[in-house]
Design an enzyme around this catalytic site. Structure first.
Site, PDB file in Angstrom:
ATOM      1  N   ARG A 112       0.634  -1.380   0.142  1.00 12.09           N
ATOM      2  CA  ARG A 112       0.041   0.086  -0.013  1.00 12.09           C
ATOM      3  C   ARG A 112       0.872   1.320  -0.117  1.00 12.09           C
ATOM      4  NH1 ARG A 112      -3.883  -2.974   3.779  1.00 12.09           N
ATOM      5  NH2 ARG A 112      -5.517  -3.671   2.239  1.00 12.09           N
ATOM      6  N   LYS A 134       3.480  11.451 -11.053  1.00  9.78           N
ATOM      7  CA  LYS A 134       2.691  10.826 -11.932  1.00  9.78           C
ATOM      8  C   LYS A 134       3.298   9.475 -12.168  1.00  9.78           C
ATOM      9  CE  LYS A 134       0.059  13.982 -14.713  1.00  9.78           C
ATOM     10  NZ  LYS A 134      -0.542  14.091 -16.158  1.00  9.78           N
ATOM     11  N   GLU A 176       9.531  18.155 -24.633  1.00 13.41           N
ATOM     12  CA  GLU A 176       8.972  18.338 -23.449  1.00 13.41           C
ATOM     13  C   GLU A 176       9.455  19.663 -22.762  1.00 13.41           C
ATOM     14  OE1 GLU A 176       6.517  16.709 -22.123  1.00 13.41           O
ATOM     15  OE2 GLU A 176       6.710  14.403 -22.676  1.00 13.41           O
ATOM     16  N   LYS A 214       7.400  23.286 -14.125  1.00 15.32           N
ATOM     17  CA  LYS A 214       6.308  22.239 -13.715  1.00 15.32           C
ATOM     18  C   LYS A 214       6.311  21.992 -12.232  1.00 15.32           C
ATOM     19  CE  LYS A 214       5.689  17.315 -14.345  1.00 15.32           C
ATOM     20  NZ  LYS A 214       5.703  16.311 -15.120  1.00 15.32           N
ATOM     21  N   GLU A 224      -3.922  16.925 -10.687  1.00 13.71           N
ATOM     22  CA  GLU A 224      -4.441  17.333 -12.105  1.00 13.71           C
ATOM     23  C   GLU A 224      -6.046  17.514 -12.156  1.00 13.71           C
ATOM     24  OE1 GLU A 224      -4.020  14.904 -16.154  1.00 13.71           O
ATOM     25  OE2 GLU A 224      -1.854  15.325 -15.531  1.00 13.71           O
ATOM     26  N   ARG A 228      -2.869  22.065 -14.057  1.00 12.08           N
ATOM     27  CA  ARG A 228      -1.653  20.884 -14.485  1.00 12.08           C
ATOM     28  C   ARG A 228      -2.229  20.244 -15.557  1.00 12.08           C
ATOM     29  NH1 ARG A 228       1.066  16.228 -10.665  1.00 12.08           N
ATOM     30  NH2 ARG A 228       2.349  15.638 -12.377  1.00 12.08           N
ATOM     31  N   ASN A 232      -0.379  18.500 -20.414  1.00 11.07           N
ATOM     32  CA  ASN A 232      -0.439  17.428 -21.395  1.00 11.07           C
ATOM     33  C   ASN A 232      -0.693  18.184 -22.968  1.00 11.07           C
ATOM     34  OD1 ASN A 232      -0.841  14.814 -20.002  1.00 11.07           O
ATOM     35  ND2 ASN A 232      -2.316  16.286 -18.623  1.00 11.07           N
ATOM     36  N   HIS A 235      -0.064  15.839 -25.744  1.00  9.99           N
ATOM     37  CA  HIS A 235      -0.095  14.521 -25.435  1.00  9.99           C
ATOM     38  C   HIS A 235      -1.455  14.004 -25.906  1.00  9.99           C
ATOM     39  CE1 HIS A 235       3.355  15.861 -23.083  1.00  9.99           C
ATOM     40  NE2 HIS A 235       3.280  14.644 -22.818  1.00  9.99           N
ATOM     41  N   HIS A 239      -0.352  10.648 -27.553  1.00 11.09           N
ATOM     42  CA  HIS A 239      -0.805   9.354 -26.963  1.00 11.09           C
ATOM     43  C   HIS A 239      -1.557   8.464 -28.150  1.00 11.09           C
ATOM     44  CE1 HIS A 239      -0.478  10.643 -22.665  1.00 11.09           C
ATOM     45  NE2 HIS A 239       0.696  10.566 -23.141  1.00 11.09           N
ATOM     46  N   HIS A 252       8.503   8.882 -26.892  1.00  8.37           N
ATOM     47  CA  HIS A 252       7.316   9.501 -26.387  1.00  8.37           C
ATOM     48  C   HIS A 252       7.451  10.962 -26.723  1.00  8.37           C
ATOM     49  CE1 HIS A 252       4.257  11.148 -23.732  1.00  8.37           C
ATOM     50  NE2 HIS A 252       5.259  11.930 -22.857  1.00  8.37           N
TER      51      HIS A 252
END
Length: 349
Positions: A112, A134, A176, A214, A224, A228, A232, A235, A239, A252
């Protein structure tokens, strides 16, 4: 009948990001260094001279986005179980964004949740993936659809690791960096237009500015729920491109670069951005040999894939669009006709 549970957030998840030569690190606990075969061959020996621990184990995964999956997560977890790691034990993510994301995710679910540290070795992971908590993995439905927000205890960015970085990987990282400049910092964008990133001191300044940008956004919106999501930019399209090409054709950052061009096309069409501004972004991408074109084979299939994006809802697609250079809008009000018009411009002829 109701029983109220009054949970108050009392944990401070703040941490430091060190941009400098990796210091000596001592841990009075069990440590698992998670890396891949490429980074291990280049830099593991150097890393081990910097670390002392009660017990240290190395988990080496295969290198590549296609291995960002449940099998790799199980490999990490199995090693932790086999060596009897406990809740005071720690993972060190030593590699690029793929390693960082998977290590963080494994740390978030092992018993956990245990602590982890990021030591990123690629430009992309240094300026983006290692910062913000993330974590996750890919599956057949898309990229990073399984994961958790799990902040690292610290991030160590050592520019030394970039000395062995291939030019293609460098370009992917630059995408990025540029993403953050376009969406949040016009002055930073103008700096990048003339910056000679082959000079170590200039590159380190660019890394610092990207990380500062960032970090500020993450501090404002950790999970997010708002601003935030603007990180993306590029993205949403990228993606889909990665998934369509099975994560094998583009890095990426390369897919994000194409996605930025597509997002800019939409922004121009909606009068959010001028054609001249869109060209300035494209020119900077091309300066670092990043791809800026893509041939969509089936526009309807590409369109439907948008609905698997984490930012989208059942009936609305969320797009991140630049408002000129240095500002951004997050919107789910783009008409279907506008979306299809943009996609058709990139259709395989």
């Amino acid at each position: 009948m109701q029983v109220h549970i009054g949970l108050k957030k009392v944990i401070d998840n703040s941490y430091d990001i060190t941009i400098d030569t990796l210091p000596k690190l001592h841990f009075d606990t069990k440590i698992a260094v998670v890396t891949n075969s490429t980074v291990s061959a280049l830099h593991l020996e150097y890393l081990l001279t910097k670390i002392s621990a009660k017990e240290l184990h190395v988990v080496t995964l295969k290198d590549g986005e296609e291995y960002k999956n449940q099998e790799s997560i199980d490999t990490i977890l199995n090693s932790l179980f086999e060596h009897r790691f406990n809740r005071k034990s720690m993972i060190i993510a030593f590699g690029g964004g793929v390693i960082g994301d998977m290590s963080g995710y494994a740390a978030s679910i092992y018993q956990r949740g245990i602590d982890f540290i990021q030591i990123p070795t690629t430009l992309l992971s240094q300026v983006d993936a290692s910062v913000g908590g993330k974590t996750g993995m890919n599956n057949s439905y898309g990229k990073n659809l399984v994961g958790a927000f799990h902040q690292p205890r610290a991030v160590y960015i050592d520019p030394y690791f970039l000395t062995t970085l291939p030019q293609r990987e460098f370009g992917a990282g630059f995408a990025e960096i540029l993403k953050m400049a376009v969406t949040f910092n016009k002055e930073f964008f103008e700096f990048l237009e003339t910056a000679e990133l082959n000079k170590p001191e200039v590159l380190q300044e660019a890394i610092k500015r990207a990380v500062q940008t960032k970090a500020k956004v993450v501090a404002e919106d950790e999970k997010e729920q708002g601003i935030r999501a603007a990180l993306n930019y590029g993205h949403t399209f990228g993606h889909v491109i990665e998934n369509e090409t099975a994560y094998k054709k583009f890095l990426h950052g390369e897919a994000v670069a194409i996605g930025m061009v597509m997002a800019n096309e939409m922004a121009v069409k909606m009068n959010y951005m001028s054609q001249k501004e869109a060209q300035r972004v494209k020119s900077l991408l091309e300066k670092y040999n990043l791809p800026t074109t893509y041939s969509i084979k089936d526009v309807k299939v590409f369109y439907e894939a948008f609905f698997l994006d984490k930012k989208s809802s059942d009936s609305a697609i969320t797009f991140i669009l630049p408002l000129g250079i240095g500002d951004v809008v997050i919107t789910d009000k783009v008409e279907t006709g506008t979306i299809m018009c943009v996609l058709n411009k990139f259709m395989d002829k």
